[in-house]
Each structure stands twice: as structure tokens, then as C-alpha cells.
Design an enzyme around this catalytic site. Structure first.
Site, short mmCIF file in Angstrom:
data_model
loop_
_atom_site.label_atom_id
_atom_site.label_comp_id
_atom_site.label_asym_id
_atom_site.label_seq_id
_atom_site.Cartn_x
_atom_site.Cartn_y
_atom_site.Cartn_z
CB SER A 148 -0.99 0.00 1.18
OG SER A 148 -0.31 0.19 2.39
NE ARG B 102 21.84 -9.73 6.59
CZ ARG B 102 20.62 -10.01 7.01
NH1 ARG B 102 19.59 -9.54 6.34
NH2 ARG B 102 20.43 -10.73 8.09
CG HIS C 132 9.47 1.16 11.91
ND1 HIS C 132 9.51 -0.21 11.74
CD2 HIS C 132 9.23 1.38 13.22
CE1 HIS C 132 9.31 -0.79 12.91
NE2 HIS C 132 9.14 0.15 13.83
CG ASP D 210 12.92 -0.77 11.92
OD1 ASP D 210 12.83 -0.71 10.68
OD2 ASP D 210 12.35 -1.65 12.60
CD GLU E 5 2.91 2.93 7.70
OE1 GLU E 5 3.42 2.38 6.73
OE2 GLU E 5 2.51 2.29 8.70
C1 GRF Z 1 3.87 -0.69 6.75
O1 GRF Z 1 3.20 -0.60 7.97
C2 GRF Z 1 5.29 -0.17 6.87
O2 GRF Z 1 5.41 0.87 7.80
C3 GRF Z 1 6.03 -1.39 7.37
O3 GRF Z 1 5.44 -2.47 6.71
C4 GRF Z 1 4.10 -2.14 6.34
C5 GRF Z 1 4.01 -2.31 4.86
O4 GRF Z 1 2.71 -2.11 4.37
N1 GRF Z 1 7.45 -1.25 7.12
P1 GRF Z 1 2.46 -2.03 2.83
O5 GRF Z 1 3.06 -3.29 2.19
O6 GRF Z 1 3.16 -0.79 2.30
O7 GRF Z 1 1.00 -1.97 2.67
#
Ligand code: GRF
Length: 201
Positions: free
Chosen positions: A12, A63, A107, A143, A172
Site C-alpha cells: 500500500s 544476505r 516504519h 530501523d 504513512e
Molecule cells: C507498513 O506498515 C510499513 O510501515 C512497514 O510495513 C508495512 C508495509 O505495508 N514497514 P504495505 O506493504 O506498504 O501496505
């Protein structure tokens, strides 16, 4: 500015970035979306919109080996800025070195509180009254890295992990495109941990 967006799941935040570009609020181009899981629903968003995508499965890869593939793919698409958007893997220092001050993450907490998995649940269980989200530069730690933008939301008495997560997610979707815009417009300077954003001219 050419973006490389890395996702593992829903996508999203990737969609919010794509929407900002489509609405001309953000002057950038998504050069490539890379998923580390073939079944990530976010990949369908890229397919539907005709945005170039590539699956590089990470399962079973060390990694460093994985990151080498990532760097190759990002370079092939001449990516200027790497945006982690729900990418559930720690990157090695090689990626950070390949894109210095050019890797961002979002995050769902007000860092440095509640790093790691299930940040919204951590916030709820801790009992904080204010939660939120953070866009930051990525370094080789989890993070961590200098903070570009944060947004705060209230935690309500009747919140569940789902309701709090939804309230944070709405923020976000606003601050990630905004942070990318600051970088695209060359408005950001980083001094140690402090990120300064120049006023718009
Ligand atoms: C979000 O909450 C982001 O902050 C975290 O993972 C989630 C990802 O959601 N890092 P999406 O895949 O962008 O919907």
C-alpha cells in the site's frame, strides 16, 4: 528521479507513492518494483499499472548474495533512490554503500521506540498514548538511520492492533511520498543523525 521500490507484501505504501506520481504531486518515476516473495500482493498493483517489476526470491539466499542481485537489478534500471516499502529483510552494508544516503524506509512507529516487527502491537501493549510512523534513511542496523519525517496519531482507549495500524497507515501514505519529494527537490542535508529540510523556494 528514478525510484526502485522494494516490497514483500501488501504494497500500500508503494501504491501511495505511485498515486502521488500519477497526480503529479511527486516528480519522480518508478523505475522498478522488486519483490522478494513471488506471491506478494503488491506485485499485482505493479502489474495492473504497467510498472516494471521483478521478483528476486530471497528464500535460502545469504544476505550478501541476495544483496548483490538487488544491487545489479537496481543499477540495471538506473535507480537513484531505493525505497523500502514493507520489505521484510535487513540489507547488508553493500547496498548502503552502493546507494549512500539513497535508501529510505518507512516504519510504523515513532522511532526509536518500537523498532522491529509488530511495532503497532508493541505500542499498544506498552500503553503509549501517541503512536505514529517514521520515514528514515537506512543504515545497516534495524530501523535505524537518520529520521526524515515523523507523523503522530493518538492511541484511543478502544483501539485494537488493527484500528491503530489503520490510523498509522493513513499517515504513512502521506509522509512517504512527501519525504521522497524532499529528496527529489534536493532540499535535504544530513549532518550526523540530523536531517535538515530547506524551506521551499
Ligand atoms: C507498513 O506498515 C510499513 O510501515 C512497514 O510495513 C508495512 C508495509 O505495508 N514497514 P504495505 O506493504 O506498504 O501496505
Amino acid at each position: 528521479m528514478r525510484l526502485g521500490i522494494l516490497i514483500s507484501g501488501r504494497g500500500s505504501n508503494f501504491e501511495a507513492i505511485a498515486n502521488s506520481i500519477a497526480r503529479r504531486r511527486l516528480d519522480a518515476e518508478i523505475a522498478i518494483v522488486i519483490g522478494n516473495r513471488a506471491n506478494a500482493p503488491g506485485l499485482d498493483i505493479a502489474r495492473d499499472r504497467g510498472i516494471p517489476l521483478r521478483v528476486i526470491p530471497s528464500a535460502g539466499l545469504e544476505r550478501e548474495a541476495y544483496d548483490k542481485l538487488l544491487i545489479e537489478e537496481l543499477r540495471t534500471h538506473e535507480v537513484d533512490l531505493v525505497c523500502l516499502a514493507g520489505f521484510m529483510r535487513l540489507l547488508s552494508a553493500n547496498v548502503i554503500r552502493a546507494f549512500p544516503n539513497r535508501v529510505l524506509n518507512i516504519h510504523p512507529s515513532l522511532l526509536p521506540a518500537f523498532a522491529g516487527l509488530d511495532a503497532q502491537r508493541q505500542a499498544l501493549e506498552y500503553g503509549v498514548k501517541i503512536a505514529g510512523c517514521t520515514v528514515h534513511f537506512v543504515d545497516e542496523f534495524l530501523d535505524s538511520g537518520p529520521i526524515i519525517i515523523q507523523a503522530a496519531v493518538p492511541v484511543l482507549d478502544n483501539d485494537t492492533v488493527e484500528s491503530l495500524s489503520a490510523r498509522i497507515l493513513a499517515q504513512e501514505h502521506l509522509i512517504y511520498p512527501k519525504a521522497i519529494g524532499y529528496i527529489a527537490d534536493g532540499r535535504i542535508t544530513v549532518e550526523g543523525r540530523r536531517v535538515r529540510i530547506r524551506e521551499e523556494e
